[in-house]
Write a protein that holds these residues in place. Structure first.
Motif: not given
Length: 358
Positions: A119-125, A166-168
């Motif tokens: 969720e962090y990676l998605a939110d800050e991308c 990293a998100w993937s």
């Protein structure tokens, strides 16, 4: 393959040093640049560098410790590595709060769950993308030679590519296979040559989804984009093997297994051990294409396929089949592995036996 932080550190300072020589005459500039490698290795602080460059150097040092030393360290040494690595990342962020690699690596250590980190990676991308694009645009406006512009813009966007990769990968781990594919496609749109190696994550995601057409399309796109080794990388081979095994086409699965055994050094040992490695925090570990290390890394990441379902011994169905077939095809490797395991067990028991007899 993948991102090498030490090489990137060298490229960043080399680019800045070249720019600092633009006012010199060509002969003096060439003489000065000839000494760059020595100064980089022996007297780095004497080279021109920005706060972002200094921060990235700290990330490079942290990566060497966390990604490449920690997995093989003793428990006592591991505690020191973790403490030092986190201190280096804290120092990097103190120098450059927008050092996105350090931000991502710190958050990976602090997240209490895979889902939380995802969720962090998605939110800050989006924030990462906008910041990296600003740096890229500044590089495009810079008055310097074409090759330097290409390198500068490439360096500017790499933290964003690593963020997407990293998100993937995290989405794949969390079972969000379609999300993993969608994020990877974004990375390929930004960088069709795929420096982040997101196609490896895509291969595993297509196999999880049992999407043979998608996997075939990925293989064709590897050809069209000129990406290296599109046919025999171990992620693609393992994904193809997994799909054949799922549809009970053991002839094709066996041929894929034979190709892996023929392509990679010590492949039988790697397939029998099926070692699970910690994921690289900075990026997918940089290993030599076609090497045993590359196969070991691919097998580790393919755990999401190998451990699907359970056989009578509690192992994944595909994992057990691969081990059984590898034993049949390479019995000497299996015997050597058994002897090695027995030897290690005897060494572990030796202090206990000595203690009992004292």
């Amino acid at each position: 393959m993948s991102f090498d932080p030490q090489r990137e550190d060298y490229e960043r300072l080399g680019l800045r040093f070249a720019r600092s020589l633009d006012s010199n005459d060509p002969t003096n500039a060439a003489r000065a640049f000839a000494n760059f490698g020595r100064r980089f290795a022996q007297d780095r602080d004497s080279l021109p560098q920005s706060d972002a460059d200094r921060a990235f150097h700290l990330v490079s040092e942290a990566t060497r410790l966390i990604d490449y030393e920690l997995p093989f360290a003793t428990d006592e040494r591991a505690a020191t590595i973790i403490e030092t690595g986190h201190r280096l990342l804290d120092e990097a962020l103190a120098i450059d709060p927008l050092c996105f690699d350090a931000l991502r690596m710190k958050r990976a250590a602090q997240s209490g769950s895979f889902e939380g980190f995802l969720e962090y990676l998605a939110d800050e991308c989006e924030m990462v993308r906008l910041s990296c694009e600003t740096q890229r645009d500044e590089a495009l406006r810079a008055a310097c030679a074409g090759e330097r512009v290409r390198l500068a813009t490439d360096l500017a966007m790499r933290p964003y590519l690593r963020w997407l990769a990293a998100w993937s990968e995290q989405a794949l781990i969390c079972g969000r296979n379609k999300e993993a594919l969608g994020v990877a496609e974004r990375a390929l749109q930004e960088d069709p040559r795929d420096k982040a190696d997101v196609r490896y994550t895509m291969a595993l995601a297509y196999a999880k989804l049992e999407d043979e057409d998608g996997l075939d399309k990925l293989a064709r796109s590897n050809h069209m984009a000129g990406r290296p080794r599109p046919e025999d990388d171990p992620w693609m081979l393992l994904a193809h093997l997994a799909l054949a095994h799922k549809r009970l086409d053991m002839d094709v699965a066996g041929k894929d297994l034979d190709k892996i055994l023929a392509t990679f050094p010590h492949a039988a040992e790697a397939l029998l051990r099926q070692t699970e490695l910690p994921d690289g925090v900075y990026a997918r570990l940089a290993v030599v294409s076609g090497s045993e290390d590359e196969l070991i890394l691919a097998i580790s990441e393919a755990t999401v396929l190998l451990q699907e379902g359970f056989d009578s011994r509690g192992k994944g169905v595909l994992s057990s089949w691969i081990m059984h077939e590898a034993m049949l095809r390479r019995p000497q490797a299996a015997l050597a592995l058994i002897a090695d395991c027995q030897g290690n067990a005897d060494e572990d028991d030796e202090p206990t036996r000595q203690g009992d007899g004292s």
